[in-house]
Design a protein around this motif. Structure first.
Motif, PDB file in Angstrom:
ATOM      1  N   TYR A 189       8.751  -0.494   1.695  1.00  0.00           N
ATOM      2  CA  TYR A 189       7.384  -0.111   1.323  1.00  0.00           C
ATOM      3  C   TYR A 189       7.446   1.188   0.535  1.00  0.00           C
ATOM      4  O   TYR A 189       8.238   2.081   0.848  1.00  0.00           O
ATOM      5  CB  TYR A 189       6.515   0.072   2.567  1.00  0.00           C
ATOM      6  N   TYR A 191       4.881   4.145  -1.663  1.00  0.00           N
ATOM      7  CA  TYR A 191       3.560   4.577  -2.073  1.00  0.00           C
ATOM      8  C   TYR A 191       3.641   6.026  -2.544  1.00  0.00           C
ATOM      9  O   TYR A 191       4.718   6.628  -2.585  1.00  0.00           O
ATOM     10  CB  TYR A 191       2.548   4.408  -0.938  1.00  0.00           C
ATOM     11  N   GLY A 192       2.494   6.563  -2.938  1.00  0.00           N
ATOM     12  CA  GLY A 192       2.460   7.904  -3.507  1.00  0.00           C
ATOM     13  C   GLY A 192       2.411   7.842  -5.017  1.00  0.00           C
ATOM     14  O   GLY A 192       1.797   6.944  -5.608  1.00  0.00           O
ATOM     15  N   GLN A 193       3.086   8.778  -5.667  1.00  0.00           N
ATOM     16  CA  GLN A 193       3.079   8.881  -7.126  1.00  0.00           C
ATOM     17  C   GLN A 193       4.110   7.919  -7.733  1.00  0.00           C
ATOM     18  O   GLN A 193       5.127   8.313  -8.292  1.00  0.00           O
ATOM     19  CB  GLN A 193       3.355  10.330  -7.545  1.00  0.00           C
ATOM     20  N   ASN A 196       3.829   1.297  -9.156  1.00  0.00           N
ATOM     21  CA  ASN A 196       3.246   0.151  -8.458  1.00  0.00           C
ATOM     22  C   ASN A 196       3.515   0.283  -6.964  1.00  0.00           C
ATOM     23  O   ASN A 196       4.548  -0.179  -6.473  1.00  0.00           O
ATOM     24  CB  ASN A 196       3.835  -1.168  -8.975  1.00  0.00           C
ATOM     25  N   ALA A 197       2.590   0.905  -6.277  1.00  0.00           N
ATOM     26  CA  ALA A 197       2.752   1.039  -4.835  1.00  0.00           C
ATOM     27  C   ALA A 197       2.631  -0.327  -4.183  1.00  0.00           C
ATOM     28  O   ALA A 197       1.932  -1.214  -4.672  1.00  0.00           O
ATOM     29  CB  ALA A 197       1.691   1.983  -4.275  1.00  0.00           C
ATOM     30  N   GLY A 198       3.341  -0.521  -3.070  1.00  0.00           N
ATOM     31  CA  GLY A 198       3.234  -1.799  -2.369  1.00  0.00           C
ATOM     32  C   GLY A 198       4.483  -2.140  -1.595  1.00  0.00           C
ATOM     33  O   GLY A 198       5.274  -1.270  -1.226  1.00  0.00           O
ATOM     34  N   THR A 199       4.663  -3.429  -1.380  1.00  0.00           N
ATOM     35  CA  THR A 199       5.781  -3.961  -0.598  1.00  0.00           C
ATOM     36  C   THR A 199       6.699  -4.750  -1.519  1.00  0.00           C
ATOM     37  O   THR A 199       6.234  -5.567  -2.319  1.00  0.00           O
ATOM     38  CB  THR A 199       5.255  -4.873   0.521  1.00  0.00           C
ATOM     39  N   ALA A 215       9.694  -0.536  -8.361  1.00  0.00           N
ATOM     40  CA  ALA A 215       8.259  -0.295  -8.174  1.00  0.00           C
ATOM     41  C   ALA A 215       7.623   0.398  -9.374  1.00  0.00           C
ATOM     42  O   ALA A 215       6.505   0.906  -9.278  1.00  0.00           O
ATOM     43  CB  ALA A 215       8.037   0.532  -6.912  1.00  0.00           C
ATOM     44  N   VAL A 249      10.271   3.121   4.419  1.00  0.00           N
ATOM     45  CA  VAL A 249       9.045   3.531   3.724  1.00  0.00           C
ATOM     46  C   VAL A 249       9.391   4.719   2.835  1.00  0.00           C
ATOM     47  O   VAL A 249       9.937   5.722   3.311  1.00  0.00           O
ATOM     48  CB  VAL A 249       7.937   3.915   4.715  1.00  0.00           C
ATOM     49  N   PHE A 251       7.968   7.568   0.114  1.00  0.00           N
ATOM     50  CA  PHE A 251       6.772   8.252  -0.375  1.00  0.00           C
ATOM     51  C   PHE A 251       7.178   9.203  -1.488  1.00  0.00           C
ATOM     52  O   PHE A 251       8.018  10.089  -1.298  1.00  0.00           O
ATOM     53  CB  PHE A 251       6.098   9.037   0.754  1.00  0.00           C
TER      54      PHE A 251
END
Length: 257
Positions: A189, A191-193, A196-199, A215, A249, A251
């Motif tokens: 996973y 996310y952040g800057q 394409n955030a996601g899984t 991503a 994960v 970030f």
């Protein structure tokens, strides 16, 4: 099946690309069996066309002929058997018999899991694992590369579609009664800057840097040097050369201008 450490591949056209040497013995034709639906055409004076399903005891019943054993015969062999019984009975002079399969039911493989079109696939000819995967439209995006083949006797055999595609592992022949299962590929996973955030699924040997690239890479506000990794409840500074593990994960924090 989360233990599969690999990734799904687009396999819809792979069947034609992999040599079927793995498995194919001499093919004498589809062997009929119980529950197959067939059409028997008898040509000649007094002939007829009969659509019937092969009974559980492997037989069919036809006008003039009566009971005929159909199981474990090809359509050509069954047609010859019907023709001989018609000749012996003297019902039709010089009969011509044709048998066509309308529905395959006795010799099938069950396809389950993360395939695009799971279901029951007839073995109407010799079929290898890669050909079967192609027939069912390949793996879903979430599908794992390692698939399991459960043989009719209960033995489970794992196979890597990628290794087969690369010619490092032989393809394998499927047999009636086999079941093929594809589990879910391991995922990470992010996310952040990030673009394409996601899984996303984890490719074999995927590094953190590759995971960021998959991503879409950091945004203009993000930085590869500002990536936090959350793994098994721990917060770590991500090593870009380190390998991504299932359920990691990532970030991506903002850069400091």
């Amino acid at each position: 099946m989360k233990g599969f450490v690999s990734f799904a591949v687009a396999f819809a056209s792979l069947g034609a690309a992999v040599p079927p040497a793995a498995a194919q013995s001499v093919w004498s034709g589809y062997q009929l069996g119980a529950e197959d639906q067939i059409e028997v055409q008898i040509f000649g004076q007094g002939g007829s066309t009969v659509k019937t399903r092969i009974k559980s005891d492997g037989s069919i019943t036809l006008p003039l002929v009566g009971r005929v054993e159909a199981s474990n015969r090809t359509t050509q062999a069954l047609a010859s058997a019907v023709q001989e019984q018609l000749k012996r009975g003297g019902y039709i002079n010089n009969p011509i018999v044709n048998v066509e399969i309308l529905e395959y039911a006795s010799r099938t493989v069950t396809v389950l899991g993360e395939f695009n079109r799971p279901g029951i696939v007839p073995l109407d000819r010799p079929v290898t694992l890669t050909e079967l995967v192609a027939r069912v439209g390949g793996l879903k995006e979430s599908g794992a590369d390692i698939v399991e083949v459960r043989r009719a006797g209960g033995k489970i055999e794992p196979y890597s579609l990628i290794l087969i595609a690369r010619g490092r592992t032989p393809d394998v022949a499927l047999q009636p009664g086999d079941a093929v299962f594809a589990g879910t590929a391991p995922q990470y996973y992010i996310y952040g800057q990030i673009g394409n955030a996601g899984t996303f699924r984890i490719a074999p040997g995927m590094t953190v840097r590759q995971a960021l690239a998959r991503a879409g890479g950091p945004t203009l506000s993000g930085s590869e040097r500002k990536v936090t990794l959350y793994r098994a409840g721990r917060e770590l500074d991500a090593d870009l050369a380190g390998l991504v593990q299932p359920d990691d994960v990532l970030f991506v924090r903002e850069r400091i201008f």
